[in-house]
Design an enzyme around this catalytic site. Sequence first.
Site, PDB file in Angstrom:
ATOM      1  N   SER A  55       0.806  -1.230   0.000  1.00 45.63           N
ATOM      2  CA  SER A  55       0.000   0.000   0.000  1.00 45.63           C
ATOM      3  C   SER A  55       0.839   1.280   0.000  1.00 45.63           C
ATOM      4  O   SER A  55       0.440   2.266  -0.643  1.00 45.63           O
ATOM      5  CB  SER A  55      -0.994  -0.004   1.166  1.00 45.63           C
ATOM      6  OG  SER A  55      -0.343  -0.051   2.415  1.00 45.63           O
ATOM      7  N   HIS A  80      -6.906  -2.829 -17.008  1.00 41.97           N
ATOM      8  CA  HIS A  80      -6.175  -2.544 -15.771  1.00 41.97           C
ATOM      9  C   HIS A  80      -6.844  -1.328 -15.130  1.00 41.97           C
ATOM     10  O   HIS A  80      -6.497  -0.185 -15.407  1.00 41.97           O
ATOM     11  CB  HIS A  80      -4.694  -2.310 -16.072  1.00 41.97           C
ATOM     12  CG  HIS A  80      -4.014  -3.543 -16.566  1.00 41.97           C
ATOM     13  ND1 HIS A  80      -3.389  -4.442 -15.724  1.00 41.97           N
ATOM     14  CD2 HIS A  80      -3.899  -4.059 -17.808  1.00 41.97           C
ATOM     15  CE1 HIS A  80      -2.908  -5.440 -16.435  1.00 41.97           C
ATOM     16  NE2 HIS A  80      -3.203  -5.238 -17.700  1.00 41.97           N
ATOM     17  N   ALA A 182       2.510   3.138  -8.568  1.00 45.18           N
ATOM     18  CA  ALA A 182       3.566   2.135  -8.654  1.00 45.18           C
ATOM     19  C   ALA A 182       3.060   0.724  -8.368  1.00 45.18           C
ATOM     20  O   ALA A 182       3.525  -0.245  -8.974  1.00 45.18           O
ATOM     21  CB  ALA A 182       4.703   2.492  -7.694  1.00 45.18           C
ATOM     22  N   ARG A 192       1.849  -8.479 -17.851  1.00 44.27           N
ATOM     23  CA  ARG A 192       2.028  -8.161 -19.267  1.00 44.27           C
ATOM     24  C   ARG A 192       3.455  -8.283 -19.788  1.00 44.27           C
ATOM     25  O   ARG A 192       3.672  -8.252 -20.999  1.00 44.27           O
ATOM     26  CB  ARG A 192       1.501  -6.750 -19.539  1.00 44.27           C
ATOM     27  CG  ARG A 192       0.033  -6.553 -19.176  1.00 44.27           C
ATOM     28  CD  ARG A 192      -0.885  -7.479 -19.959  1.00 44.27           C
ATOM     29  NE  ARG A 192      -2.289  -7.133 -19.736  1.00 44.27           N
ATOM     30  CZ  ARG A 192      -3.316  -7.638 -20.418  1.00 44.27           C
ATOM     31  NH1 ARG A 192      -3.088  -8.537 -21.353  1.00 44.27           N
ATOM     32  NH2 ARG A 192      -4.553  -7.274 -20.137  1.00 44.27           N
TER      33      ARG A 192
END
Length: 259
Positions: A55, A80, A182, A192
Amino acid sequence: MKVKLLSHTPDPEKLVAAAAKNCYSASNVDNILEGLTEEKTESFVNMLSEIGHESPIEHVSFTFAIEGVSRSLLAQITRHRMASFSVQSQRYVREKGFEYVVPPEIDKIPAAREKFIQAMEDDQRTYEELTAALMEGYLKELLEQGVPEKTARSKAEKHAIEDARYVLPNACATRIVMTANARSLKNFFRLRCCNRAQWEIRALAEEMYKLVYAVAPTLFGHCGPSCVDGVCTEGKMSCGKAAEVRAHYLALRGTEPKS
């Protein structure tokens, strides 16, 4: 394909370290950045990676400009959800002589390439013919309603390309501005950059990875497909090339494999 890192959170690793420090110390807002030397920052960021506490890394974000990619890729990347996208509109931008992406497997076979290019040319011609037919109909309606001709033509074109775009192919090229934090990027790279990802989005993911790694090598030091810093998570669908993939990403990072 062209990918550019437009902007990012200033001093991203130090900010992540400050967020981590907030979780694990009694620091207050006045001194939360104190003592965060380069070594201490790296230690905090590495600790978060080791214990899986992700987090704090959501507090930094990266914005990319992407062009020369297909609408097929667009359909994949917008899955996404923890990212923000601004995409060139086919509703407002007329596709005159649209650019398109040729898949490598088609490009390397002359007969397939010829058929593909012919299909693109046919699509362009159909798009222009359909746009012209729609414009004629819309213009007539607007003029009959008393709309001034200049205004009517502008409105008719916008209305026409809104519907004519339905014949455009997935290969049609587009431009994207994308922002993601991030944590979302690390997940994006895991999925991916994998050999099982479709070739175009895999190429994009790797370009994006190289850009963010150059800015924040500690933060993105353990990114890429799951097999690079751990084991393959694809099960029976694995490409079976973990060693090759691992060597490739270590080379991108400029590091040597651990003995």
